[in-house]
Write a protein that holds these residues in place. Structure first.
Motif, PDB file in Angstrom:
ATOM      1  N   LEU A  57       0.911  -1.172   0.066  1.00 55.90           N
ATOM      2  CA  LEU A  57       0.148  -0.064  -0.036  1.00 55.90           C
ATOM      3  C   LEU A  57       0.938   1.347   0.090  1.00 55.90           C
ATOM      4  CD1 LEU A  57      -2.787   0.946   0.246  1.00 55.90           C
ATOM      5  CD2 LEU A  57      -2.775   1.056   2.538  1.00 55.90           C
ATOM      6  N   ILE A  58       0.651   1.905  -1.113  1.00 55.03           N
ATOM      7  CA  ILE A  58       1.452   3.404  -1.163  1.00 55.03           C
ATOM      8  C   ILE A  58       0.420   4.481  -0.837  1.00 55.03           C
ATOM      9  CG2 ILE A  58       2.646   5.033  -2.664  1.00 55.03           C
ATOM     10  CD1 ILE A  58       4.145   2.104  -2.236  1.00 55.03           C
ATOM     11  N   GLY A  59       0.873   5.412   0.110  1.00 56.54           N
ATOM     12  CA  GLY A  59      -0.096   6.443   0.530  1.00 56.54           C
ATOM     13  C   GLY A  59      -0.409   7.358  -0.472  1.00 56.54           C
ATOM     14  N   ILE A  60       0.360   8.021  -1.397  1.00 56.79           N
ATOM     15  CA  ILE A  60       0.220   8.943  -2.487  1.00 56.79           C
ATOM     16  C   ILE A  60       0.664   8.543  -3.560  1.00 56.79           C
ATOM     17  CG2 ILE A  60       1.209  11.128  -3.161  1.00 56.79           C
ATOM     18  CD1 ILE A  60      -0.866  11.427  -0.614  1.00 56.79           C
ATOM     19  N   ASN A  61      -0.108   8.431  -4.631  1.00 58.87           N
ATOM     20  CA  ASN A  61       0.396   8.083  -6.105  1.00 58.87           C
ATOM     21  C   ASN A  61       1.487   8.593  -6.621  1.00 58.87           C
ATOM     22  OD1 ASN A  61       0.060   7.618  -9.095  1.00 58.87           O
ATOM     23  ND2 ASN A  61      -1.372   6.326  -8.367  1.00 58.87           N
ATOM     24  N   SER A  62       1.927  10.002  -6.308  1.00 61.16           N
ATOM     25  CA  SER A  62       3.077  10.508  -6.801  1.00 61.16           C
ATOM     26  C   SER A  62       4.206   9.902  -6.097  1.00 61.16           C
ATOM     27  CB  SER A  62       3.096  11.911  -6.502  1.00 61.16           C
ATOM     28  OG  SER A  62       2.895  12.577  -5.405  1.00 61.16           O
ATOM     29  N   ASN A  63       4.214   9.054  -5.124  1.00 61.16           N
ATOM     30  CA  ASN A  63       5.388   8.303  -4.525  1.00 61.16           C
ATOM     31  C   ASN A  63       5.801   7.174  -5.129  1.00 61.16           C
ATOM     32  OD1 ASN A  63       5.567  10.543  -2.580  1.00 61.16           O
ATOM     33  ND2 ASN A  63       4.622   9.333  -0.942  1.00 61.16           N
ATOM     34  N   ILE A  64       4.881   6.699  -6.103  1.00 62.54           N
ATOM     35  CA  ILE A  64       5.183   5.258  -6.583  1.00 62.54           C
ATOM     36  C   ILE A  64       6.320   5.102  -7.598  1.00 62.54           C
ATOM     37  CG2 ILE A  64       4.177   3.694  -8.456  1.00 62.54           C
ATOM     38  CD1 ILE A  64       1.481   4.096  -7.025  1.00 62.54           C
ATOM     39  N   PRO A  65       6.620   6.314  -8.759  1.00 62.57           N
ATOM     40  CA  PRO A  65       7.788   6.276  -9.372  1.00 62.57           C
ATOM     41  C   PRO A  65       9.152   6.088  -8.445  1.00 62.57           C
ATOM     42  CG  PRO A  65       6.282   7.715 -10.382  1.00 62.57           C
ATOM     43  CD  PRO A  65       5.589   7.261  -9.087  1.00 62.57           C
ATOM     44  N   ALA A  66       9.120   6.944  -7.331  1.00 57.87           N
ATOM     45  CA  ALA A  66      10.330   6.576  -6.549  1.00 57.87           C
ATOM     46  C   ALA A  66      10.359   5.249  -5.870  1.00 57.87           C
ATOM     47  CB  ALA A  66      10.589   7.921  -5.780  1.00 57.87           C
ATOM     48  N   ALA A  67       9.296   4.746  -5.442  1.00 52.57           N
ATOM     49  CA  ALA A  67       9.261   3.490  -5.006  1.00 52.57           C
ATOM     50  C   ALA A  67       9.961   2.339  -5.882  1.00 52.57           C
ATOM     51  CB  ALA A  67       8.183   2.976  -4.373  1.00 52.57           C
ATOM     52  N   ILE A  68       9.389   2.624  -7.080  1.00 48.70           N
ATOM     53  CA  ILE A  68       9.976   1.680  -8.145  1.00 48.70           C
ATOM     54  C   ILE A  68      11.654   1.770  -8.358  1.00 48.70           C
ATOM     55  CG2 ILE A  68       9.613   1.183 -10.581  1.00 48.70           C
ATOM     56  CD1 ILE A  68       6.927   2.248 -10.731  1.00 48.70           C
ATOM     57  N   LEU A  69      11.757   2.917  -8.371  1.00 51.98           N
ATOM     58  CA  LEU A  69      13.349   3.126  -8.814  1.00 51.98           C
ATOM     59  C   LEU A  69      14.112   2.805  -7.558  1.00 51.98           C
ATOM     60  CD1 LEU A  69      13.438   6.354 -10.860  1.00 51.98           C
ATOM     61  CD2 LEU A  69      13.591   3.966 -11.451  1.00 51.98           C
TER      62      LEU A  69
END
Length: 307
Positions: A57-69
């Motif tokens: 679960l990721i809180g804010i969608n804009s944090n997803i690219p950083a989580a991927i990298l």
């Protein structure tokens, strides 16, 4: 004997490496948009295709690219806008499969929910208000700005802040924001709690059919793991019809991941799952984002779509 032992050890190590390679962390926010992945986990579809998948679960969608990298997740579900902004900013991400698309039902579920004590009768009433969005530059935010512009309202007059889906009810109740850009089941949850009312169904008025969220990965990881991508796509394609046609199973998976009650989740249909993603489907988003000065360059859609 030593040779046989060595071969056996090598085989064990190879099997372990393959097993580790097929273990995935898939990250999404607390919405119905990644329901195909949720269902694929709960119904054993990923396992059938040889993948060991855990949802994060990721809180804010804009944090997803950083989580991927960062490697904390291998595949994530960014909104179309977050993905395109990340690519425009130099992040080497690729789209690997479709997740959800806008349609009449999902558009009707999207609202600007206004707290008690605030009156919104027309679009211009949002000027001067503090509006919470689940990611600045994310899907709901960009759509709302597009709606304001079409209604002749300058979005610069609205004070946007980031608010996660799970915290929206508390922030609305405390008066921390005047309105939130949200969707079901959170709209029903806040309405039933008597926290406010719907100020606008802006997505329904825009009436679009483009992708909301799709699954993405880093180019480096995706190119090194083509077999994993193939299995992931096959599993998502198998899970999508369950999301669209089996309310019981899809609702159970969504409730489990989003930590919402099953009754609340069943109150509205999940966003339509569409596992096939085409480059031309993102062209509208690029035009909208360019008009909002969110992109600095022309994104090559053929380059960011993994073959």
């Amino acid at each position: 004997m030593k040779t046989l032992a060595g071969v056996a050890l090598a085989a064990t190590l190879f099997a372990g490496a393959a097993q580790a390679q097929n273990k995935l962390q898939v990250g999404c926010t607390a919405t119905t948009d990644c329901a195909s992945a949720m269902v694929a986990v709960d119904e054993g579809i990923f396992k059938k295709h040889g993948l060991d998948v855990e949802m994060t679960l990721i809180g804010i969608n804009s944090n997803i690219p950083a989580a991927i990298l960062s490697g904390s997740i291998q595949i994530g579900g960014p909104t179309s806008t977050v993905f395109l902004q990340a690519v425009d900013g130099g992040l080497d991400l690729v789209a690997v499969a479709g997740a959800s698309v806008m349609n009449a039902n999902s558009n009707a579920n999207i609202t600007a929910f206004v707290r008690n004590g605030i009156t919104i009768k027309e679009p211009k009433d949002f000027v001067g208000k503090k509006v919470g969005a689940p990611g600045l530059g994310a899907f709901l935010h960009v759509l709302f700005v597009k709606w304001l512009v079409e209604k002749g309202v300058d979005p610069k007059g609205v004070n946007f802040v980031e608010v996660t889906f799970p915290t929206m009810a508390d922030i609305i109740k405390s008066g921390g924001v005047d309105a939130v850009l949200t969707a079901e089941p959170f709209v029903t949850r806040m309405t039933n709690a008597g926290l406010g009312s719907i100020g606008a169904r802006y997505a329904a008025e825009l009436n679009r059919t483009e992708p909301i969220i799709f699954y993405a990965a880093s180019r480096d990881w995706a190119e090194k793991n083509p077999d994993v991508i193939r299995k992931f796509r096959a599993a998502i394609a198998e899970a999508a019809p369950i999301v669209n046609d089996d309310r019981e199973k899809s609702a159970a998976s969504i409730a489990k991941f989003t930590k919402q009650s099953i009754e609340l989740v069943k109150a509205s249909a999940p966003n339509k799952s569409e596992p096939v993603l085409k480059a031309e489907q993102l062209a509208w988003w690029i035009d909208i984002m360019a008009s909002q000065k969110m992109l600095q360059s022309k994104v090559d859609l053929n380059k960011v779509m993994l073959k």
